[in-house]
Design a protein around this motif. Structure first.
Motif, PDB file in Angstrom:
ATOM      1  N   ILE A 191      -8.943  75.775  20.739  1.00  0.00           N
ATOM      2  CA  ILE A 191      -7.908  76.506  21.707  1.00  0.00           C
ATOM      3  C   ILE A 191      -7.510  75.541  23.094  1.00  0.00           C
ATOM      4  O   ILE A 191      -8.613  75.402  23.953  1.00  0.00           O
ATOM      5  CB  ILE A 191      -8.292  77.915  22.167  1.00  0.00           C
ATOM      6  CG1 ILE A 191      -8.423  78.813  20.669  1.00  0.00           C
ATOM      7  CG2 ILE A 191      -7.442  78.444  23.095  1.00  0.00           C
ATOM      8  CD1 ILE A 191      -9.275  80.170  21.194  1.00  0.00           C
TER       9      ILE A 191
ATOM     10  N   ALA B  20      -0.490  78.490  16.925  1.00  0.00           N
ATOM     11  CA  ALA B  20       0.101  79.629  17.540  1.00  0.00           C
ATOM     12  C   ALA B  20      -0.096  79.490  19.144  1.00  0.00           C
ATOM     13  O   ALA B  20      -0.753  78.307  19.727  1.00  0.00           O
ATOM     14  CB  ALA B  20      -0.548  80.923  17.182  1.00  0.00           C
ATOM     15  N   GLN B  21       0.451  80.282  19.716  1.00  0.00           N
ATOM     16  CA  GLN B  21       0.493  80.346  21.292  1.00  0.00           C
ATOM     17  C   GLN B  21      -0.079  81.735  22.012  1.00  0.00           C
ATOM     18  O   GLN B  21       0.256  82.643  21.294  1.00  0.00           O
ATOM     19  CB  GLN B  21       2.083  80.231  21.705  1.00  0.00           C
ATOM     20  CG  GLN B  21       1.730  79.848  23.641  1.00  0.00           C
ATOM     21  CD  GLN B  21       3.169  79.555  23.996  1.00  0.00           C
ATOM     22  OE1 GLN B  21       4.083  79.550  23.477  1.00  0.00           O
ATOM     23  NE2 GLN B  21       2.974  79.237  25.409  1.00  0.00           N
ATOM     24  N   ASN B  22      -1.190  81.654  22.774  1.00  0.00           N
ATOM     25  CA  ASN B  22      -1.438  82.619  23.377  1.00  0.00           C
ATOM     26  C   ASN B  22      -1.402  82.687  24.826  1.00  0.00           C
ATOM     27  O   ASN B  22      -0.597  81.861  25.361  1.00  0.00           O
ATOM     28  CB  ASN B  22      -2.972  83.141  23.045  1.00  0.00           C
ATOM     29  CG  ASN B  22      -3.864  81.787  23.625  1.00  0.00           C
ATOM     30  OD1 ASN B  22      -3.575  81.040  24.391  1.00  0.00           O
ATOM     31  ND2 ASN B  22      -5.279  81.719  22.912  1.00  0.00           N
ATOM     32  N   LYS B  23      -1.754  83.641  25.844  1.00  0.00           N
ATOM     33  CA  LYS B  23      -1.577  83.707  26.910  1.00  0.00           C
ATOM     34  C   LYS B  23      -2.106  82.391  27.978  1.00  0.00           C
ATOM     35  O   LYS B  23      -1.362  81.904  28.852  1.00  0.00           O
ATOM     36  CB  LYS B  23      -2.355  84.753  27.812  1.00  0.00           C
ATOM     37  CG  LYS B  23      -2.004  86.295  27.175  1.00  0.00           C
ATOM     38  CD  LYS B  23      -2.860  87.321  27.886  1.00  0.00           C
ATOM     39  CE  LYS B  23      -2.341  88.603  27.277  1.00  0.00           C
ATOM     40  NZ  LYS B  23      -3.435  89.721  27.807  1.00  0.00           N
TER      41      LYS B  23
ATOM     42  N   TYR C 120      -2.382  76.962  23.873  1.00  0.00           N
ATOM     43  CA  TYR C 120      -2.113  77.024  22.324  1.00  0.00           C
ATOM     44  C   TYR C 120      -3.381  77.076  21.383  1.00  0.00           C
ATOM     45  O   TYR C 120      -4.352  76.507  21.976  1.00  0.00           O
ATOM     46  CB  TYR C 120      -1.455  75.860  22.192  1.00  0.00           C
ATOM     47  CG  TYR C 120      -0.055  75.742  22.734  1.00  0.00           C
ATOM     48  CD1 TYR C 120       1.031  76.171  22.135  1.00  0.00           C
ATOM     49  CD2 TYR C 120       0.365  74.904  23.826  1.00  0.00           C
ATOM     50  CE1 TYR C 120       2.173  76.212  22.400  1.00  0.00           C
ATOM     51  CE2 TYR C 120       1.579  75.199  24.407  1.00  0.00           C
ATOM     52  CZ  TYR C 120       2.622  75.592  23.498  1.00  0.00           C
ATOM     53  OH  TYR C 120       3.841  75.746  24.078  1.00  0.00           O
TER      54      TYR C 120
END
Length: 169
Positions: free
Chosen positions: A39, A20-23, A26
């Motif tokens: 992360i 997934a990707q966050n702010k 990844y």
């Protein structure tokens, strides 16, 4: 061979799957047996997607996926602990036109270790997804509209932009 979402992280051994990707970056999961999660911050870590990596060639760069396909067909793959001469001989069979001066033994060891990691996974035998965007564009491309050239209508003149007054010293 479907290597979509598989990345190498600078400073971290092995290969990682992007979950997934966050702010900030990844969320990655290792492909080894431990399945550790990481992360990766985009400001500090460098990610390289395997399907975009190339190897220096004498004339053109060689895609890593092409080398993996040839390695799959070759069969007798040396271990990553072999000496540089044996690795170079093997690389001449799978990537005959690689540049000797730019492709180091450490690079060859890394590629072989990546291959050994990937060959057991089911995605290694999957077909790579084709570009669906190009297909959709072709299917939904509107027909060209023929416009009639009419006499130019009287258009209102456009107002000119005013210049800012010059400052005086």
């Amino acid at each position: 061979m479907n290597l979509q979402g598989i990345v190498a992280v600078s400073g971290k051994p092995g290969l990682w799957r992007a979950l997934a990707q966050n702010k900030t970056g990844y969320v990655l999961e290792s492909l080894d047996a431990q399945k550790t999660k990481l992360i990766a911050n985009l400001s500090t870590a460098k990610l390289a997607a395997l399907n975009e990596i190339t190897i220096f060639g004498l004339e053109d760069d060689i895609k890593l996926t092409d080398v993996f396909e040839r390695m799959k067909a070759a069969g007798n793959i040396p271990t990553g602990k072999e000496d540089g001469k044996k690795l170079r001989e093997f690389f001449y069979t799978v990537a005959a036109d690689h540049d000797e001066e730019k492709v180091y033994a450490s690079d060859m060891k890394k590629i072989i270790s990546w291959f050994n990691l990937l060959k057991e996974l089911p995605l290694f035998n999957e077909e790579a997804p084709s570009a669906p965007v190009a297909i959709e564009e072709e299917a939904t491309a509107p027909e060209p509209v023929k416009e009639e050239v009419a006499a130019p209508a009287a258009e209102a003149p456009k107002a000119k932009a005013k210049k800012a007054p010059a400052k005086k010293a």
